[in-house]
Design a protein around this motif. Structure first.
Motif, PDB file in Angstrom:
ATOM      1  N   LYS A 192       0.831  -1.213   0.000  1.00 29.54           N
ATOM      2  CA  LYS A 192       0.000   0.000   0.000  1.00 29.54           C
ATOM      3  C   LYS A 192       0.863   1.260   0.000  1.00 29.54           C
ATOM      4  O   LYS A 192       0.531   2.237  -0.664  1.00 29.54           O
ATOM      5  CB  LYS A 192      -0.953  -0.016   1.185  1.00 29.54           C
ATOM      6  CG  LYS A 192      -1.966  -1.138   1.116  1.00 29.54           C
ATOM      7  CD  LYS A 192      -3.336  -0.647   1.460  1.00 29.54           C
ATOM      8  CE  LYS A 192      -4.333  -1.773   1.425  1.00 29.54           C
ATOM      9  NZ  LYS A 192      -4.891  -2.012   0.140  1.00 29.54           N
ATOM     10  N   GLN A 193       1.973   1.250   0.725  1.00 34.65           N
ATOM     11  CA  GLN A 193       2.865   2.405   0.762  1.00 34.65           C
ATOM     12  C   GLN A 193       3.509   2.645  -0.602  1.00 34.65           C
ATOM     13  O   GLN A 193       3.587   3.769  -1.078  1.00 34.65           O
ATOM     14  CB  GLN A 193       3.949   2.235   1.832  1.00 34.65           C
ATOM     15  CG  GLN A 193       4.857   3.440   1.970  1.00 34.65           C
ATOM     16  CD  GLN A 193       4.110   4.695   2.395  1.00 34.65           C
ATOM     17  OE1 GLN A 193       3.322   4.654   3.318  1.00 34.65           O
ATOM     18  NE2 GLN A 193       4.342   5.803   1.712  1.00 34.65           N
ATOM     19  N   THR A 199       2.709   5.976  -2.819  1.00 32.63           N
ATOM     20  CA  THR A 199       3.802   6.862  -3.224  1.00 32.63           C
ATOM     21  C   THR A 199       3.837   7.035  -4.734  1.00 32.63           C
ATOM     22  O   THR A 199       3.989   8.153  -5.240  1.00 32.63           O
ATOM     23  CB  THR A 199       5.157   6.309  -2.718  1.00 32.63           C
ATOM     24  OG1 THR A 199       5.100   6.210  -1.293  1.00 32.63           O
ATOM     25  CG2 THR A 199       6.305   7.197  -3.126  1.00 32.63           C
ATOM     26  N   LEU A 200       3.679   5.954  -5.469  1.00 29.99           N
ATOM     27  CA  LEU A 200       3.704   6.046  -6.938  1.00 29.99           C
ATOM     28  C   LEU A 200       2.509   6.829  -7.467  1.00 29.99           C
ATOM     29  O   LEU A 200       2.643   7.637  -8.390  1.00 29.99           O
ATOM     30  CB  LEU A 200       3.749   4.641  -7.547  1.00 29.99           C
ATOM     31  CG  LEU A 200       5.031   3.858  -7.285  1.00 29.99           C
ATOM     32  CD1 LEU A 200       4.894   2.428  -7.787  1.00 29.99           C
ATOM     33  CD2 LEU A 200       6.236   4.534  -7.913  1.00 29.99           C
ATOM     34  N   CYS A 201       1.329   6.597  -6.893  1.00 29.05           N
ATOM     35  CA  CYS A 201       0.128   7.328  -7.322  1.00 29.05           C
ATOM     36  C   CYS A 201       0.263   8.817  -7.015  1.00 29.05           C
ATOM     37  O   CYS A 201      -0.155   9.655  -7.825  1.00 29.05           O
ATOM     38  CB  CYS A 201      -1.116   6.749  -6.655  1.00 29.05           C
ATOM     39  SG  CYS A 201      -1.600   5.146  -7.322  1.00 29.05           S
ATOM     40  N   GLU A 202       0.843   9.151  -5.876  1.00 26.95           N
ATOM     41  CA  GLU A 202       1.080  10.555  -5.529  1.00 26.95           C
ATOM     42  C   GLU A 202       1.965  11.248  -6.556  1.00 26.95           C
ATOM     43  O   GLU A 202       1.846  12.433  -6.796  1.00 26.95           O
ATOM     44  CB  GLU A 202       1.743  10.670  -4.154  1.00 26.95           C
ATOM     45  CG  GLU A 202       0.787  10.724  -3.010  1.00 26.95           C
ATOM     46  CD  GLU A 202       1.496  11.032  -1.701  1.00 26.95           C
ATOM     47  OE1 GLU A 202       2.736  10.858  -1.598  1.00 26.95           O
ATOM     48  OE2 GLU A 202       0.798  11.449  -0.768  1.00 26.95           O
ATOM     49  N   GLU A 205       0.805   5.574 -13.070  1.00 29.33           N
ATOM     50  CA  GLU A 205      -0.252   4.568 -13.132  1.00 29.33           C
ATOM     51  C   GLU A 205       0.246   3.284 -12.481  1.00 29.33           C
ATOM     52  O   GLU A 205       1.365   2.829 -12.739  1.00 29.33           O
ATOM     53  CB  GLU A 205      -0.620   4.296 -14.591  1.00 29.33           C
ATOM     54  CG  GLU A 205      -1.754   3.324 -14.762  1.00 29.33           C
ATOM     55  CD  GLU A 205      -2.086   3.083 -16.230  1.00 29.33           C
ATOM     56  OE1 GLU A 205      -2.592   1.986 -16.514  1.00 29.33           O
ATOM     57  OE2 GLU A 205      -1.827   3.960 -17.061  1.00 29.33           O
ATOM     58  N   VAL A 206      -0.584   2.706 -11.634  1.00 30.70           N
ATOM     59  CA  VAL A 206      -0.213   1.494 -10.908  1.00 30.70           C
ATOM     60  C   VAL A 206      -1.260   0.419 -11.146  1.00 30.70           C
ATOM     61  O   VAL A 206      -2.452   0.668 -11.023  1.00 30.70           O
ATOM     62  CB  VAL A 206      -0.099   1.775  -9.386  1.00 30.70           C
ATOM     63  CG1 VAL A 206       0.172   0.490  -8.626  1.00 30.70           C
ATOM     64  CG2 VAL A 206       0.966   2.820  -9.113  1.00 30.70           C
ATOM     65  N   GLU A 207      -0.806  -0.772 -11.508  1.00 36.50           N
ATOM     66  CA  GLU A 207      -1.690  -1.932 -11.613  1.00 36.50           C
ATOM     67  C   GLU A 207      -1.138  -3.009 -10.693  1.00 36.50           C
ATOM     68  O   GLU A 207      -0.002  -3.457 -10.866  1.00 36.50           O
ATOM     69  CB  GLU A 207      -1.752  -2.470 -13.039  1.00 36.50           C
ATOM     70  CG  GLU A 207      -2.624  -3.696 -13.151  1.00 36.50           C
ATOM     71  CD  GLU A 207      -2.657  -4.301 -14.546  1.00 36.50           C
ATOM     72  OE1 GLU A 207      -3.135  -5.435 -14.660  1.00 36.50           O
ATOM     73  OE2 GLU A 207      -2.202  -3.653 -15.504  1.00 36.50           O
TER      74      GLU A 207
END
Length: 124
Positions: free
Chosen positions: A3-4, A8-11, A15-17
């Motif tokens: 989740k961290q 962090t990547l979304c912030e 794009e995260v999958e």
């Protein structure tokens, strides 16, 4: 930890999958017909085409910019499902070859990041 990393990547606007192997019902066992062996001096696989679940994961790897693998350490190693994932997905003919440069050409320069519960990150 997942989740961290995801947060962090979304912030950062990336794009995260998330591909959760248990939820995907990923089968980690590398079956005999999917392994390579030597016949008359050549490396061969009994199956010419990778299994459908492996093809899906290989295509995802080729499409994404930077794969990130997040997993806990179990008995000084990765969980069996993750080891099986690497064994089945990064096979001869996709991630490497003893006879051809094609796998290198397709993934040349590719990198990935591993986060595990020894609290370090490594990449290659």
């Amino acid at each position: 930890m997942l989740k961290q990393v995801q947060h962090t990547l979304c912030e950062k606007g990336l794009e995260v999958e998330v591909r959760e192997l248990y939820q995907l019902n990923f089968q980690p066992v590398l079956a005999g017909e999917d392994t390579i062996h030597v016949e008359e001096g050549n490396f061969v696989r009994d199956q010419e085409i990778f299994p459908p679940d492996v093809l899906v994961e290989q295509e995802k790897i080729l499409q994404i910019g930077l794969p990130i693998y997040v997993f806990p350490i179990w008995w000084n190693g990765m969980p069996a499902i993750m080891k099986g994932y690497f064994d089945r997905v990064f096979q001869h003919g996709f991630a490497y070859s003893f006879e051809s440069e094609e796998p290198k050409k397709e993934s040349c320069g590719e990198e990935g990041v591993v986060f595990d519960t020894d609290w370090s990150a490594s990449s290659k």
